[in-house]
Design an enzyme around this catalytic site. Structure first.
Site, PDB file in Angstrom:
ATOM      1  N   THR A 117      83.077   9.701  -3.146  1.00 14.29           N
ATOM      2  CA  THR A 117      83.014  10.747  -4.167  1.00 14.29           C
ATOM      3  C   THR A 117      81.580  11.181  -4.445  1.00 14.29           C
ATOM      4  OG1 THR A 117      83.321  11.136  -6.539  1.00 14.29           O
ATOM      5  CG2 THR A 117      83.037   8.868  -5.878  1.00 14.29           C
ATOM      6  N   TYR A 141      83.468   4.399 -12.304  1.00 14.87           N
ATOM      7  CA  TYR A 141      84.202   5.002 -11.187  1.00 14.87           C
ATOM      8  C   TYR A 141      83.269   5.197  -9.990  1.00 14.87           C
ATOM      9  CZ  TYR A 141      86.271   8.615  -8.287  1.00 14.87           C
ATOM     10  OH  TYR A 141      86.723   9.334  -7.212  1.00 14.87           O
TER      11      TYR A 141
END
Ligand code: UDP
Length: 330
Positions: A117, A141
């Protein structure tokens, strides 16, 4: 040779399922159906319901046919949830990825493609952001994904595993043939939220901050059509199969749209005004994130063809309408 797809009942994973089946590949899917939806998958997906953290299940699946690649989508993706529950995110995204990687090594599966990501960059100093930029995630995250990249890097050196970690920017849109799309009811992503508002599933939507240092004051993101993202995975698969060198690759178009531009595009697609209210900035939102994606083009041979916000939005809207009809039927 077959390909094992984890999280294949989820948003992006299910698009990968159709892409590989369309190309005549043999596949199997592992998904615990915590957020994924089984009904989008055809029987040829060979869905096994279970968890990527389950060692014995992995061995059973990995020896059930001859796999030459794992494409690992399974994971948790809601940034604010990761702030509230970091250990949950490190378990789901990092610890279980380690289990999966160890099983791939143990069972002699040579190629590994990982959903990483843009959140690994945190708040990059220069834009567009290249793969060389410092990885300084600002959320658990992002950290949970970065740690998995590191495990891949080190396992590649020690065990000869070949990998591609694809760093996704803002993925949106849906399969052009209407077979799958973003189906998670709790989805928080802008284009999904705007489509749900347009269809009356939400009374209104919020704009998180209009006082950023950007031309219209709202945040800018690099929205990439899910089908182009899947194209990058397929190219990465071919690249690794041909012995390509492991690495990390940005997946974005290299241009950005503001929140207001996205909302306008959704209003245009639905020929209707959205009920929008202003809200405070959302914690951890950087003003601008845009990819420099030259590496994916030059190394993987990636050739995206759907860099068009209207196309992205209208495919997302078509899927949202289909989902609404599906859910109404019960
Ligand atoms: N956003 C917004 N309203 C929403 C959802 C998102 O204003 O209901 C904004 C968010 O603050 C960010 C951009 O839209 O600037 C993209 O957010 P999203 O959650 O889609 O992806 P992210 O960039 O956080 O991964």
């Amino acid at each position: 040779m077959a390909v094992l797809i984890t999280g294949g009942a989820g948003y992006i994973g299910s698009h990968m399922v159709f892409e590989l089946l369309d190309r005549g590949e043999e596949i199997a899917v592992i998904d615990n159906l915590s957020t994924g939806v089984w009904w989008v998958l055809p029987p040829e997906a060979n869905l096994v319901e279970g968890d990527v953290g389950d060692d014995s299940l992995l061995d059973k699946v990995m020896t059930s046919r001859t796999f030459d690649a794992v494409i690992h989508f399974a994971g948790s993706i809601v940034v604010p949830d990761s702030v509230a529950d970091p250990l949950g995110y490190y378990l789901n995204n990092t610890v279980k990825s380690r289990t999966l990687m160890a099983a791939a090594v143990r069972n002699g599966i040579p190629n590994f493609i990982f959903s990483s990501t843009a959140a690994v960059y945190g708040e990059p100093k220069t834009m567009p952001v290249t793969e060389e930029a410092a990885a300084q995630p600002v959320s658990p995250y992002g950290t949970s994904k970065l740690m998995t990249e590191w495990m891949l890097r080190d396992s590649a050196k020690a065990h000869g595993l070949r990998y591609a970690a694809l760093r996704y920017f803002n993925v949106a849109g849906a399969d052009e043939r209407g077979r799958t799309g973003q189906s998670t009811p709790r989805a928080t992503h802008l284009i999904k939220v705007a489509c749900q508002t347009l269809l009356g599933q939400r009374r209104q939507m919020e704009i998180f901050g209009r006082d950023y240092d950007t031309p219209d004051g709202t945040c800018i993101r690099d929205y990439i059509h899910v089908s182009d993202l899947i194209g990058a995975h397929f190219d990465a698969l071919q690249y690794l199969r041909q012995g390509g060198e492991s690495g990390v690759f940005n997946c974005g178009y290299g241009r950005g749209y503001s929140v207001l531009q996205v909302i306008k595009a959704v209003e245009k697609a639905g020929a209707k005004k959205l009920a929008v209210i202003d809200a405070p900035r959302r914690a951890g939102d950087p003003p601008v994130i845009v990819a420099e994606a030259e590496r994916a083009r030059s190394v993987l041979g990636w050739r995206p063809t759907r860099d068009n916000l209207d196309e992205i939005v209208s495919s997302a809207l078509r899927w949202e309408e289909k989902l609404l009809r599906h859910n109404a039927k019960g």
